[in-house]
Enzyme design. Structure first.
Site, PDB file in Angstrom:
ATOM      1  N   CYS A 155      -6.322  -8.205   0.267  1.00 46.69           N
ATOM      2  CA  CYS A 155      -6.041  -7.485   1.515  1.00 46.69           C
ATOM      3  C   CYS A 155      -7.327  -6.933   2.117  1.00 46.69           C
ATOM      4  O   CYS A 155      -7.398  -6.699   3.319  1.00 46.69           O
ATOM      5  CB  CYS A 155      -5.017  -6.386   1.277  1.00 46.69           C
ATOM      6  SG  CYS A 155      -5.547  -5.173   0.094  1.00 46.69           S
ATOM      7  N   GLU A 196      -3.999 -11.793   9.912  1.00 45.99           N
ATOM      8  CA  GLU A 196      -4.441 -11.921   8.519  1.00 45.99           C
ATOM      9  C   GLU A 196      -4.138 -13.341   8.033  1.00 45.99           C
ATOM     10  O   GLU A 196      -3.020 -13.819   8.155  1.00 45.99           O
ATOM     11  CB  GLU A 196      -3.693 -10.919   7.635  1.00 45.99           C
ATOM     12  CG  GLU A 196      -4.123 -11.017   6.191  1.00 45.99           C
ATOM     13  CD  GLU A 196      -3.488  -9.958   5.309  1.00 45.99           C
ATOM     14  OE1 GLU A 196      -2.250  -9.845   5.305  1.00 45.99           O
ATOM     15  OE2 GLU A 196      -4.233  -9.233   4.622  1.00 45.99           O
ATOM     16  N   GLU A 213       1.212  -0.428   1.293  1.00 42.10           N
ATOM     17  CA  GLU A 213      -0.172  -0.864   1.496  1.00 42.10           C
ATOM     18  C   GLU A 213      -0.065  -2.337   1.867  1.00 42.10           C
ATOM     19  O   GLU A 213       0.483  -3.143   1.117  1.00 42.10           O
ATOM     20  CB  GLU A 213      -0.943  -0.652   0.186  1.00 42.10           C
ATOM     21  CG  GLU A 213      -2.431  -0.541   0.397  1.00 42.10           C
ATOM     22  CD  GLU A 213      -3.131  -1.872   0.236  1.00 42.10           C
ATOM     23  OE1 GLU A 213      -3.386  -2.506   1.286  1.00 42.10           O
ATOM     24  OE2 GLU A 213      -3.393  -2.282  -0.897  1.00 42.10           O
ATOM     25  N   LYS A 235       8.740  -4.217 -10.028  1.00 46.09           N
ATOM     26  CA  LYS A 235       9.032  -5.612  -9.675  1.00 46.09           C
ATOM     27  C   LYS A 235       7.721  -6.300  -9.306  1.00 46.09           C
ATOM     28  O   LYS A 235       7.223  -6.167  -8.196  1.00 46.09           O
ATOM     29  CB  LYS A 235      10.013  -5.698  -8.506  1.00 46.09           C
ATOM     30  CG  LYS A 235      10.395  -7.133  -8.195  1.00 46.09           C
ATOM     31  CD  LYS A 235      11.136  -7.249  -6.912  1.00 46.09           C
ATOM     32  CE  LYS A 235      10.949  -8.568  -6.207  1.00 46.09           C
ATOM     33  NZ  LYS A 235       9.822  -9.399  -6.513  1.00 46.09           N
TER      34      LYS A 235
HETATM   35  C1  UN1 Z   1      -9.822  -4.928  -3.936  1.00 48.20           C
HETATM   36  O1  UN1 Z   1     -10.270  -5.296  -2.854  1.00 48.20           O
HETATM   37  O2  UN1 Z   1     -10.518  -4.799  -4.934  1.00 48.20           O
HETATM   38  O3  UN1 Z   1      -3.579  -6.576  -2.229  1.00 48.20           O
HETATM   39  C2  UN1 Z   1      -8.454  -4.572  -4.163  1.00 48.20           C
HETATM   40  C3  UN1 Z   1      -4.782  -6.358  -2.196  1.00 48.20           C
HETATM   41  C4  UN1 Z   1      -5.226  -4.941  -2.414  1.00 48.20           C
HETATM   42  C5  UN1 Z   1      -6.159  -4.832  -3.515  1.00 48.20           C
HETATM   43  C6  UN1 Z   1      -7.542  -5.082  -3.117  1.00 48.20           C
HETATM   44  N1  UN1 Z   1      -4.074  -4.116  -2.621  1.00 48.20           N
HETATM   45  O4  UN1 Z   1      -5.579  -7.238  -2.006  1.00 48.20           O
END
Ligand code: UN1
Length: 480
Positions: free
Chosen positions: A271, A372, A237, A162
């Protein structure tokens, strides 16, 4: 997969909302159920396919994607907004992941160990789980589906993916490429739809043995709780509040450039974005000058145009959130060193543009230093020592990525040892990951196992331990 309902999402370019990419039919809960059934049907044949052969499908997909880098990157920029060079980087990163996991097809396996028993051999097998669900965010619409689905597939699972509702087209290209590379139909199915309904239908489905999620802490917490209730495997994550610590002996030019790249690259919608700079007071004003000068020089605009250094935010909601944090920073007494305004004139009128923004004189307790933001906003905090820097950064509830700019090896090693984060960068920005080393965070940033490298594959497998007495008599002497 075809849909049973007629709700439609208008997929637009966040740099220019009059640029309509597609009208995307939204799947329903019934469609999600159907996707799981398709995956269940496709699973036995895929499970029986030798892992090196499964890997070869990924290798062919990598080749096919490499031949289409420019086209994929252009679509990605139009759909998500990041600038073309960043989009290219993302496509290439996905290709690296396909290449890495294609090789894992030769290595999926357990280990052998000696037994306490005579004539007995012990070994373990890594086996697929069955049907797994993958839920990915809009900010890496190509790399995220690749980095989750590639290990799931090479391990022998069938996948229901998804992708984020805002960026379905790039994910659909991935499926096309996989099928062109030889992935049997049904082994990966995409459902597109409103997260709470369709996502929840997958997370709570009894046949879905594992859920791999990337997104916000708020939704990740829900996914974790719901999947845990029925004892399914989960990896989440989630967010970050990634700090760069700058010590007096750092190369300040390098630090300023790295901080600007980390904070404003991908419009801060990453992230691993740098959203906090914790700088020693002896070098603060020089560093801030370097950061602000560079931030002001960034040309904001449509990511397809040459010379543009930062694209728009992804949608109106994201824009409102970021502007809200800017107001909050001001109200808390932080000093706005640059940026902070939405751009609306001329070519900006049709998109979600905001200036690269830097706050100084931020206190560790301020919301802009704690939460964040997921936008191009950097908060600078001044400290007097490494201890104080560690106290500020380890006081955050997140623990994804971190960075230190310094020269003294003992200072660096102490930071590497004591920082509470899943990833540490030295003299380089907080962003990025590489296929061959685990990616992920601790505390609020992640739960359930690292992604990428062999660790990313392990999540999508179950271990089976085998105790084999090849004479059939060892047990007679068994004392256990
Ligand atoms: C990165 O910093 O190259 O959602 C990848 C995000 C992470 C991926 C970052 N899962 O920003």
């Amino acid at each position: 997969m075809s849909t049973t309902q007629t709700r439609v999402m208008v997929d637009t370019n966040p740099a220019d909302t009059s640029d309509v990419l597609a009208h995307v039919p939204q799947h329903s809960i019934d469609d999600a159920m159907r996707a799981v059934r398709l995956a269940e049907q496709a699973y036995p044949v895929w499970r029986a396919t030798p892992p090196p052969e499964r890997g070869r499908v990924l290798a062919r997909a990598a080749e096919l994607a490499r031949a289409r880098v420019d086209e994929l990157a252009t679509l990605l920029t139009r759909e998500e907004g990041k600038i073309l060079s960043e989009a290219r980087g993302e496509v290439l990163k996905g290709i690296n992941l396909l290449e890495w996991y294609s090789g894992e097809g030769f290595r999926v396996g357990g280990k052998t160990r000696p037994s306490e028993m005579p004539t007995t051999i012990l070994f373990s097998l890594r086996q697929p789980l069955g049907v797994v669900a993958i839920i990915t965010p809009w900010n890496f619409p190509w790399a995220e589906p690749v980095w989750k689905a590639a290990p799931a597939l090479v391990a022998g699972n069938a996948v229901v993916l998804k992708p984020a509702s805002l960026t379905p087209l790039v994910a659909q290209r991935y499926l096309e490429i996989l099928e062109q590379a030889g992935l049997p139909k049904g082994v990966l199915t995409i459902v597109v739809g409103p997260g709470p309904e369709v996502g929840d239908a997958l997370v709570t489905h009894p046949a879905v043995r594992a859920v791999s999620f990337t997104g916000s802490c708020e939704i990740g917490g829900e996914v974790y709780a719901r999947a845990a209730r029925r004892l399914a495997k989960v990896t989440c994550e989630m967010g970050g509040k990634n700090a760069v610590v700058v010590m007096p002996d750092a190369d300040l030019e390098l630090a300023a450039a790295g901080i600007v790249q980390g904070a404003f690259g991908s419009t801060g919608q990453r992230c691993t974005a740098t959203s906090l700079c914790v700088v020693h007071r002896d070098v603060k004003s020089r560093l801030v000058d370097g950061i602000v000068g560079r931030a002001r020089a960034i040309r904001v605009g449509n990511g397809l145009e040459a010379g543009v250094g930062m694209g728009p935010l992804v949608d109106a909601r994201q824009l409102a959130t970021v502007l809200h944090y800017v107001d909050d920073g001001r109200a808390a007494g932080a000093r706005l060193a640059c940026g902070g305004r939405r751009l609306t004139e001329g070519a900006y009128a049709g998109g979600y543009f905001i200036e690269p923004t830097v706050f100084t004189d931020v206190q560790p307790g301020n919301r802009i230093a704690q939460e964040e933001i997921f936008g191009p906003v950097l908060a600078v905090i001044e400290v007097g020592s490494l201890e104080e820097a560690l106290k500020v950064t380890n006081g955050l509830r997140y623990g994804l990525s971190s960075s230190i700019y310094a020269a003294d090896a003992n200072t660096i090693m102490r930071f590497v040892d004591e920082i509470e984060a899943g990833m540490v960068h030295v003299n380089s920005p907080t962003v990025g990951g590489e296929a061959q080393i685990p990616f992920g965070g601790i505390k609020w940033s992640g739960i359930g196992g690292r992604e990428m490298a062999e660790e990313g594959l392990e999540f999508f497998t179950e271990l089976k331990s085998v105790f084999w007495d090849y004479t059939g008599r060892a047990r007679q002497t068994n004392i256990y």
